[in-house]
Structure formats: C-alpha cells, structure tokens
Motif scaffolding. Structure first.
Motif, PDB file in Angstrom:
ATOM      1  N   LEU A  48      -5.038  -8.986   5.789  1.00 58.60           N
ATOM      2  CA  LEU A  48      -6.160  -9.338   4.926  1.00 58.60           C
ATOM      3  C   LEU A  48      -5.628  -9.655   3.534  1.00 58.60           C
ATOM      4  N   GLU A  49      -5.956 -10.812   3.023  1.00 61.83           N
ATOM      5  CA  GLU A  49      -5.595 -11.147   1.649  1.00 61.83           C
ATOM      6  C   GLU A  49      -6.721 -10.689   0.728  1.00 61.83           C
ATOM      7  N   ILE A  50      -6.376  -9.828  -0.229  1.00 61.74           N
ATOM      8  CA  ILE A  50      -7.403  -9.299  -1.126  1.00 61.74           C
ATOM      9  C   ILE A  50      -7.059  -9.627  -2.584  1.00 61.74           C
ATOM     10  N   SER A  51      -8.084  -9.926  -3.328  1.00 62.85           N
ATOM     11  CA  SER A  51      -7.972 -10.081  -4.774  1.00 62.85           C
ATOM     12  C   SER A  51      -8.598  -8.841  -5.386  1.00 62.85           C
ATOM     13  N   TYR A  52      -7.762  -7.991  -5.991  1.00 61.07           N
ATOM     14  CA  TYR A  52      -8.197  -6.635  -6.346  1.00 61.07           C
ATOM     15  C   TYR A  52      -8.013  -6.354  -7.833  1.00 61.07           C
ATOM     16  N   ILE A  53      -9.035  -5.745  -8.432  1.00 61.86           N
ATOM     17  CA  ILE A  53      -8.953  -5.324  -9.829  1.00 61.86           C
ATOM     18  C   ILE A  53      -8.735  -3.818  -9.864  1.00 61.86           C
ATOM     19  N   SER A  54      -7.539  -3.397 -10.254  1.00 58.54           N
ATOM     20  CA  SER A  54      -7.261  -1.963 -10.353  1.00 58.54           C
ATOM     21  C   SER A  54      -7.611  -1.476 -11.747  1.00 58.54           C
ATOM     22  N   ARG A  55      -7.764  -0.176 -11.894  1.00 57.15           N
ATOM     23  CA  ARG A  55      -8.071   0.390 -13.203  1.00 57.15           C
ATOM     24  C   ARG A  55      -6.899   0.195 -14.173  1.00 57.15           C
ATOM     25  N   GLU A  56      -5.680   0.213 -13.614  1.00 59.25           N
ATOM     26  CA  GLU A  56      -4.500   0.113 -14.466  1.00 59.25           C
ATOM     27  C   GLU A  56      -4.343  -1.285 -15.072  1.00 59.25           C
ATOM     28  N   HIS A  57      -4.546  -2.319 -14.242  1.00 64.52           N
ATOM     29  CA  HIS A  57      -4.257  -3.672 -14.690  1.00 64.52           C
ATOM     30  C   HIS A  57      -5.450  -4.353 -15.361  1.00 64.52           C
ATOM     31  N   GLY A  58      -6.652  -4.050 -14.899  1.00 68.91           N
ATOM     32  CA  GLY A  58      -7.844  -4.616 -15.523  1.00 68.91           C
ATOM     33  C   GLY A  58      -8.114  -6.071 -15.192  1.00 68.91           C
ATOM     34  N   GLU A  59      -7.254  -6.692 -14.395  1.00 68.81           N
ATOM     35  CA  GLU A  59      -7.474  -8.074 -13.962  1.00 68.81           C
ATOM     36  C   GLU A  59      -7.112  -8.188 -12.491  1.00 68.81           C
ATOM     37  N   ALA A  60      -7.701  -9.187 -11.833  1.00 70.96           N
ATOM     38  CA  ALA A  60      -7.512  -9.331 -10.389  1.00 70.96           C
ATOM     39  C   ALA A  60      -6.092  -9.760 -10.051  1.00 70.96           C
ATOM     40  N   ARG A  61      -5.526  -9.099  -9.046  1.00 70.88           N
ATOM     41  CA  ARG A  61      -4.235  -9.490  -8.495  1.00 70.88           C
ATOM     42  C   ARG A  61      -4.396  -9.645  -6.988  1.00 70.88           C
ATOM     43  N   THR A  62      -3.662 -10.589  -6.429  1.00 69.82           N
ATOM     44  CA  THR A  62      -3.821 -10.903  -5.010  1.00 69.82           C
ATOM     45  C   THR A  62      -2.667 -10.319  -4.194  1.00 69.82           C
ATOM     46  N   TYR A  63      -3.023  -9.655  -3.079  1.00 66.81           N
ATOM     47  CA  TYR A  63      -2.025  -9.022  -2.220  1.00 66.81           C
ATOM     48  C   TYR A  63      -2.330  -9.332  -0.758  1.00 66.81           C
ATOM     49  N   PRO A  64      -1.285  -9.419   0.080  1.00 68.93           N
ATOM     50  CA  PRO A  64      -1.510  -9.391   1.531  1.00 68.93           C
ATOM     51  C   PRO A  64      -1.527  -7.930   1.985  1.00 68.93           C
ATOM     52  N   ALA A  65      -2.628  -7.512   2.582  1.00 65.45           N
ATOM     53  CA  ALA A  65      -2.791  -6.111   2.962  1.00 65.45           C
ATOM     54  C   ALA A  65      -2.836  -5.954   4.478  1.00 65.45           C
ATOM     55  N   HIS A  66      -2.392  -4.772   4.930  1.00 63.20           N
ATOM     56  CA  HIS A  66      -2.470  -4.405   6.345  1.00 63.20           C
ATOM     57  C   HIS A  66      -3.520  -3.294   6.466  1.00 63.20           C
ATOM     58  N   PRO A  67      -4.768  -3.640   6.840  1.00 60.92           N
ATOM     59  CA  PRO A  67      -5.843  -2.636   6.899  1.00 60.92           C
ATOM     60  C   PRO A  67      -5.555  -1.548   7.948  1.00 60.92           C
ATOM     61  N   LEU A  68      -5.797  -0.304   7.566  1.00 56.75           N
ATOM     62  CA  LEU A  68      -5.592   0.830   8.474  1.00 56.75           C
ATOM     63  C   LEU A  68      -6.881   1.589   8.748  1.00 56.75           C
ATOM     64  N   GLY A  69      -7.851   1.472   7.859  1.00 54.21           N
ATOM     65  CA  GLY A  69      -9.097   2.194   8.079  1.00 54.21           C
ATOM     66  C   GLY A  69     -10.036   2.056   6.888  1.00 54.21           C
ATOM     67  N   ILE A  70     -11.266   2.515   7.089  1.00 52.45           N
ATOM     68  CA  ILE A  70     -12.277   2.554   6.035  1.00 52.45           C
ATOM     69  C   ILE A  70     -12.820   3.974   5.958  1.00 52.45           C
ATOM     70  N   VAL A  71     -12.923   4.483   4.747  1.00 48.75           N
ATOM     71  CA  VAL A  71     -13.433   5.842   4.543  1.00 48.75           C
ATOM     72  C   VAL A  71     -14.493   5.805   3.454  1.00 48.75           C
ATOM     73  N   GLN A  72     -15.613   6.454   3.707  1.00 47.85           N
ATOM     74  CA  GLN A  72     -16.633   6.583   2.678  1.00 47.85           C
ATOM     75  C   GLN A  72     -16.510   7.963   2.062  1.00 47.85           C
ATOM     76  N   ARG A  73     -16.283   8.001   0.773  1.00 46.34           N
ATOM     77  CA  ARG A  73     -16.131   9.265   0.035  1.00 46.34           C
ATOM     78  C   ARG A  73     -17.206   9.305  -1.040  1.00 46.34           C
ATOM     79  N   GLY A  74     -18.263  10.096  -0.796  1.00 46.31           N
ATOM     80  CA  GLY A  74     -19.382  10.105  -1.721  1.00 46.31           C
ATOM     81  C   GLY A  74     -20.043   8.745  -1.770  1.00 46.31           C
ATOM     82  N   ALA A  75     -20.181   8.192  -2.977  1.00 44.06           N
ATOM     83  CA  ALA A  75     -20.854   6.906  -3.140  1.00 44.06           C
ATOM     84  C   ALA A  75     -19.919   5.722  -2.964  1.00 44.06           C
ATOM     85  N   VAL A  76     -18.622   5.977  -2.833  1.00 40.47           N
ATOM     86  CA  VAL A  76     -17.633   4.898  -2.827  1.00 40.47           C
ATOM     87  C   VAL A  76     -16.988   4.751  -1.454  1.00 40.47           C
ATOM     88  N   THR A  77     -16.813   3.508  -1.023  1.00 46.24           N
ATOM     89  CA  THR A  77     -16.123   3.190   0.225  1.00 46.24           C
ATOM     90  C   THR A  77     -14.728   2.685  -0.096  1.00 46.24           C
TER      91      THR A  77
END
Length: 365
Positions: A198-227
């Motif tokens: 999966l190619e994702i464009s992600y904004i992390s708290r550290e960088h503050g701007e979107a960066r694009t990565y090729p990701a290998h999805p392993l799972g989805i977890v819902q923790r409280g209000a955030v997935t």
C-alpha cells in the motif's frame, strides 16, 4: 392463491429472487409485518413430507430465534398457512405433525431470524471501522433487512430492545473520533484483504507534512477513538503504527506485501505495543491507597500481581508490566493516591513530574 401469498416474502427482502411473478400484496401495517415475519420463520422450519414437526417444536425453535410467541399462536398460524401454502398435517396422532407436501414447489424463504438481525445491528454499530470497506456496501441490504425485522412488531420487541440495554464505554476520557476519508479506508482495507502493498501519503506529528511510503499492511487496530494501521515500510522489518486519519492518500500497489517471520497481531498487542513506546518489561512496585486499588483485585495488572497491606489506608502492589507510555498515563490518573517506588528510573520520572506540576500550580513571583 398460494402464488400471491408467497409474494409477501419480497417486501422486506427486496433483493431476494422473486419466487413467483404475480403482483405483490401490500403490507398494511406494523402488526401485519410482525405476523408475516413470524410465519416466514415458521415455514422455514417445516420439513418436506414424510418428515414432520409439531407445534410445540416449532414454538421452541422460534423462541430460540428471538420471537415471543405462544404455542396456541403457532397452531393458528399453521392452520391459516395451510389454506395458502401446500402444508399437510398428520392427524393420526397427537400432537399433529406438519410437513410441506411431497410435491410442493420449492421457493426461497427469508432466512434471517430476529437473533441474527440483532447480531448484524450490533456488528454495524461497533465493528464498522474494522470491517473491510468493500464488504460494507455488500452488507448494506442485510443491515437494512435487519433493521426492518427488529422494527416489525411485538413478537420481536424484547429482542429489539436489547440494543437499548447494552453499551460499550471506554475506560478513559471520551474522545470524538476523527474523520476517516472513505477512499483511504477503502484502499487500506483492500490492501490488507488482498495481502498487497500500500502506498500511503502520511503526515506524522514529527514532520508536519505529508511523506509518501510503500507500506506492507499487517493489521488494523482500533484503540479508543483512533484506528491504527499496523505495517512495515520498504524492506525493513520493524513494525510501525500509522493513525489512519493522518493518511492523506492511499493506493493499493500491484505488489505482494511481506509479513515479518513469526508476526502475530494478537501477540503484538499482548506485548503492549498499543501502549506506545514499548521498552520491554519492568517490575513495577507502587504504594496505592485502598480505594484506588479496589478494582485491581478483580482486574489485575498481570498474572503475577501481588498486593499486600502496608501502612494504614495504603497497600503495596508489585507486578511485571510492559514499560509503555500507557502505563505512565494510567499511573498519573491516580494523582496523589499512588506513589511509584520501583524501578528507580520510573520513580525519578514521577519526582520530576511532581516538581513540574508544583511549579504550574504554585508559580514563584
């Protein structure tokens, strides 16, 4: 006459194949819907001749599916249905046995019971973010059907009211869930379902701007209000967490995803990874007030937890736990009702924190 009556089956189940071609009979009111649902469920349990079933057995089966019904009502339904459908009764012995006649035409009856409808409604309410987005549209007719069944009438009222009597409440502060772009959710679910990168464009708290990565999805977890998406990046094997609402864009790649050897989502969670900042295990020793420790007798921190009386009004607790940020948040929630004793490094953290708090609430001129 039987053909027209059978078309009642298409009203609440519009996607079912129509068993006959005659005009539909209208459903006049809620009580009529209730009666028809019950009778459809009853007809579903009647076997083909020479097998048979009696009214008592039918009543027990319908009750197990969530219908509040009496044996007398079933007996009346059998008699009235036999005037419309090819049902036959064996009156040679009591109780009478009922069957579809051996030459009866086969047609599809709705098979969703009130209990199944309730299960679907609860699944839609609590599991929507964890179900593959591509399947939610497919399930939409079933959700609509379930909603219709649970609102059909008095015979399912007690089961329908169950939704009003159960709830899931977070142990932490209630937070409003962030917005999840539908197109992102669909791509994330599709990649995970197909075991594709999966190619994702992600904004992390550290960088503050979107960066694009090729990701290998392993799972989805819902923790409280955030997935969160659990994944690895590039050819690395270290496991990363990505808040789905921070994914600005996502696209399934035509490349198979890789799973680190021995990875298990359940094991990953059990090791405390969703507590963030996982740093192995530590031997926690705290002094805690009796009221604050009340729930820890029934819901311990670990299987090796030990609680012993100390000075009046206080207990000494020892347990092996994951060294995470979540542990610190939990300890902070007790404020003055908890004193961290060991390990020394954690105690120093709380000493420094208490000094900072004192400065916040008692600033010097």
């Amino acid at each position: 006459m039987r053909r027209d009556a059978a078309l009642h089956l298409t009203k609440l189940f519009p996607n079912q194949n129509k068993p006959f071609s005659s005009a539909k009979l209208p459903m006049k009111n809620k009580n009529n819907n209730d009666t028809q649902l019950r009778q459809w469920a009853m007809l579903k349990h009647i076997p083909q001749h020479p097998r048979q079933i009696n009214a008592r057995e039918l009543t027990e089966r319908l009750r197990s599916e969530g219908f509040e019904i009496s044996k007398r009502t079933i007996e009346r339904d059998l008699v009235s249905s036999s005037a419309v459908f090819p049902l036959v009764s064996n009156e040679r012995s009591v109780p009478y046995g009922w069957s579809w006649s051996k030459d009866a035409e086969a047609f599809a009856l709705p098979t969703m019971s009130p209990l199944q409808a309730l299960t679907l409604e609860l699944a839609r309410e609590h599991l929507a973010n964890l179900l593959p987005a591509s399947l939610l549209d497919t399930l939409s007719p079933y959700f609509k059907c379930a909603e219709g069944i649970l609102s059909s009438g008095d015979s399912v009222k007690k089961l329908a009211d169950w939704q009003k009597k159960v709830a899931i409440v977070s142990a932490g502060q209630h937070l409003i869930a962030p917005n999840y772009p539908t197109e992102v959710i669909e791509e994330v679910h599709a990649a995970l379902l197909a075991n594709q990168q999966l190619e994702i464009s992600y904004i992390s708290r550290e960088h503050g701007e979107a960066r694009t990565y090729p990701a290998h999805p392993l799972g989805i977890v819902q923790r409280g209000a955030v997935t969160y998406l659990i994944a690895t990046l590039y050819d690395y094997t270290d496991i990363r967490l990505f808040a789905v609402h921070r994914i600005q864009a996502a696209k399934v790649l035509d490349k198979p995803s890789n799973t680190p050897e021995g990875f298990s989502l359940a094991k990953y969670i059990d090791q405390g990874a969703l507590g963030f900042e996982e740093n192995g295990l530590l031997n926690l020793v705290i002094r805690i007030t009796v009221p604050a420790a009340e729930h820890l007798w029934e819901t311990p921190l670990s299987l090796e937890q030990e609680i012993k009386p100390e000075k009046p009004g206080w207990l000494r607790l020892q347990a092996t736990v994951a060294d995470t940020a979540q542990l610190r948040w939990w300890l902070r929630g007790f404020a003055e009702a908890v004193e961290v004793l060991e390990p020394t490094s954690l105690r120093e953290e709380f000493i420094n924190m208490s000094q900072s708090l004192s400065k916040n609430y008692h600033p010097t001129n």
